[in-house]
Structures are given as C-alpha cells and as structure tokens.
Design a protein around this motif. Structure first.
Motif, short mmCIF file in Angstrom:
data_model
loop_
_atom_site.label_atom_id
_atom_site.label_comp_id
_atom_site.label_asym_id
_atom_site.label_seq_id
_atom_site.Cartn_x
_atom_site.Cartn_y
_atom_site.Cartn_z
N LYS A 9 0.83 -1.20 0.00
CA LYS A 9 0.00 0.00 0.00
C LYS A 9 0.87 1.26 0.00
O LYS A 9 0.53 2.25 -0.66
CB LYS A 9 -0.92 -0.01 1.22
N LEU A 12 2.09 1.70 -3.52
CA LEU A 12 0.97 2.13 -4.36
C LEU A 12 0.62 3.59 -4.12
O LEU A 12 0.36 4.35 -5.06
CB LEU A 12 -0.24 1.24 -4.08
N THR A 16 0.71 6.81 -6.79
CA THR A 16 -0.35 7.79 -7.07
C THR A 16 0.18 9.22 -6.99
O THR A 16 -0.30 10.11 -7.69
CB THR A 16 -1.54 7.65 -6.09
N THR A 113 3.63 -1.91 -12.94
CA THR A 113 2.75 -2.94 -12.40
C THR A 113 2.56 -4.00 -13.47
O THR A 113 2.83 -3.77 -14.66
CB THR A 113 1.40 -2.36 -11.94
N VAL A 141 4.89 -2.55 -8.30
CA VAL A 141 3.73 -3.02 -7.53
C VAL A 141 3.09 -4.18 -8.28
O VAL A 141 2.64 -4.01 -9.42
CB VAL A 141 2.70 -1.89 -7.32
N ALA A 143 0.31 -6.54 -9.28
CA ALA A 143 -1.16 -6.59 -9.24
C ALA A 143 -1.65 -7.91 -8.66
O ALA A 143 -2.72 -7.95 -8.04
CB ALA A 143 -1.72 -6.39 -10.66
N ILE A 146 -1.82 -7.58 -4.96
CA ILE A 146 -3.01 -6.83 -4.53
C ILE A 146 -4.22 -7.74 -4.52
O ILE A 146 -5.05 -7.70 -3.61
CB ILE A 146 -3.26 -5.61 -5.45
N PHE A 190 -6.14 -4.09 -11.97
CA PHE A 190 -5.38 -3.14 -11.16
C PHE A 190 -6.22 -1.90 -10.87
O PHE A 190 -6.19 -1.36 -9.75
CB PHE A 190 -4.10 -2.75 -11.91
N SER A 194 -6.63 -1.57 -6.92
CA SER A 194 -5.77 -0.54 -6.35
C SER A 194 -6.61 0.52 -5.65
O SER A 194 -6.24 1.03 -4.58
CB SER A 194 -4.88 0.09 -7.42
N GLN A 195 -7.77 0.86 -6.23
CA GLN A 195 -8.64 1.84 -5.59
C GLN A 195 -9.20 1.30 -4.27
O GLN A 195 -9.27 2.01 -3.27
CB GLN A 195 -9.79 2.21 -6.53
N LEU A 198 -6.35 1.41 -1.67
CA LEU A 198 -6.03 2.77 -1.25
C LEU A 198 -7.12 3.36 -0.36
O LEU A 198 -6.83 4.20 0.51
CB LEU A 198 -5.82 3.66 -2.48
#
Length: 297
Positions: A9, A12, A16, A113, A141, A143, A146, A190, A194-195, A198
């Motif tokens: 995290k 990631l 961003t 990624t 990162v 995926a 995640i 992703f 990812s959202q 986050l």
C-alpha cells in the motif's frame, strides 16, 4: 493487514503521487531470463487521477529472438499462438525493442505494475543487459499481490490472471497468453483493486507474523527444457513444509491449510540467504545461526 501488504500500500500510494505508471507483460521462449528471450512485449501507460488509474497510451510489438532461439518451441507456439514466422516477419531486434521501451517511458519515473511482475522484470533486466544497459525501475507493484490481499482464498481457487479475470467477469473474448490482452486485463483488475486498497483504512493493530523454526532445508530442481531449470528450495518448519520458487520469486506451501499470509516471508528469505549451499542442514547449525544473528522474537 500483514507487513508485506502495508509495504504494498505504501508503494501504491507513492505511485499515485508520481501519477504516471506503466503496466506491462511479456511472452517468452521459456522460463529462464538468462537463457530464454522475450518474443512479445506489451505496455500500457497509465496515469492516476486521484486514486483512479486511467489509460494514456499503449504499445505492442514482437521481438525476433535470434537464430539461436529459432524455431520457437512447439509448446510456446501452442501456448501463445506466436509462430516462428510471426517473429521472423514482424519481430524487431532487441536493440530496437529497448529503444522503443525507453521512448515509451520518456521522462517519467519507471513505476511498474503487472501480473506476477517479478518474472517479467527479470526478462527486461536481461534484455537491457544484452544492450549493456541497466534496467532500474523506481517502484514495482505486483497486481497479483493486490489480488491476494483483496480476494480471500476461500472465494477463489487460485490467483492466476485468467482466474481473477473470471472473478471480475473480465475474461469474455480474451485470449490469455497474448501479452497485449494480458496487459489490458491486468490494467482493468489493477484499476479496481488498487482503488479498493487505497481506500481501505489501516488496522488499529498490525498483525503479528509468525517466524517459524526451520528444521531442515533442501533443494529441488526440474528441467523445463535443455536450457532452463525450475528451482525450488524446501523448508521443513514448525508450521509445515514451505517452498520458495526461484522463477516465480515467491513462497508456497504443500498444505492448503497453511496460511502463508501469517508467515514472515522476509524472515524466511533472510534464513535462506544466510546459507549459500542447498544441501540438507542439521538442526544444531540452524540453532547456532539463529543465535548468531539475533533474530527479533
């Protein structure tokens, strides 16, 4: 959330803040980054708008791996649909491939990624090295990692790209093992996961990972072809049998009941790196080593 996912995290979040990133995938002639070659490379340039990734641009090309790697193995042709004629007629040289990749990165930081991305990064590193260049990404990162954090094992049979794509109903009409389609599907997954990661609030108390006692370590090798070899290192531990897969660059367990998310993988990696050989090791030597480097309890 375990420590490895906290680091995930953090990386990631840093991605961003940089905004631009690159999602990529490769198809290869085999599993060994040193002995095999990339035959297709695809990449999507993404950009974070807040925490939402959006696509900016994409590229896709074939690479001619050279005479020493032609004709392509039948199993690779069957798996990818890429033929010897395709790479001979449409493939560019490795030198041109590196130039195209560099141009695609432009002045942006190389934030990457992909799915099980360590495999693809090793092949890019070897590709660059043959051009006497260093491949030095800024952030990487995975995926797939995640997905492992966001999708419980009880809800999915495995974490292969095709399986996770099916889970999100993103597999319709997709020909997996084409690097452009794999890159596109990875980007979509992703985007979703990812959202979620986050937006997830931190646990009030960090999870305490297990540092298992290791009783024995031994190696196992399996020849994939005449030029490549899969290597595993098996660890007989107090929580069960755990193995490290060299080419996937990840730990696995013989027993499905063993939750590796509860095991400190960094601890096990330090243990393996302490010993440069891969023969069986007695309990006494392990205990002496543990005391010598003063492990955290």
């Amino acid at each position: 959330m375990s420590s490895k996912f906290n680091f995930l995290k953090q990386d990631l979040t840093a991605m961003t803040q940089d905004k631009d990133f690159f999602c990529f995938d490769v198809e290869t002639t085999g599993l060994s980054p040193s002995d095999n070659r990339i035959i297709q490379l695809s990449m999507i340039h993404g950009r974070f708008e807040g925490i939402k990734p959006v696509e900016i641009d994409r590229m896709n090309f074939y690479i001619n791996p050279g005479k020493g790697h032609l004709p392509l193995p039948d199993k690779i042709v069957d798996l990818t649909g890429i033929t010897t004629e395709t790479v001979m007629n449409q493939g560019i040289s490795e030198q041109e491939a590196v130039q195209r990749i560099q141009n695609f990165f432009g002045d942006h930081k190389i934030n990457l990624t992909g799915w099980n991305i360590s495999f693809d990064c090793k092949f890019l590193t070897s590709l660059y090295a043959r051009q006497l260049l260093e491949f030095e990404p800024n952030l990487v990162v995975d995926a797939m990692q995640i997905a492992k954090q966001r999708i419980p094992k009880t809800e999915i049979k495995n974490y292969k790209l095709v399986t996770v794509a099916e889970n999100f109903h993103l597999d319709d009409g997709v020909s997996f093992h084409d690097s452009m389609e794999d890159t596109h599907v990875t980007f979509l997954i992703f985007n979703i996961l990812s959202q979620e990661l986050l937006e997830e609030k931190e646990d009030s108390e960090p999870l305490q990972l297990i540092k298992p006692i290791v009783y024995k370590m031994e190696s196992w090798s399996h020849f994939y072809s005449q030029t490549s070899m899969i290597k595993r290192i098996y660890l007989d531990t107090s929580v069960g049998s755990i193995f490290y897969d060299q080419y996937k660059d990840e730990f696995g367990a013989k027993s499905k009941e063993l939750d590796l998310d509860m095991v400190d993988s960094n601890y096990l990696m330090e243990f393996m790196l302490c010993f440069t050989h891969t023969t069986r090791i007695g309990v006494n030597s392990i205990q002496e080593w543990k005391g010598r480097i003063e492990f955290d309890s």
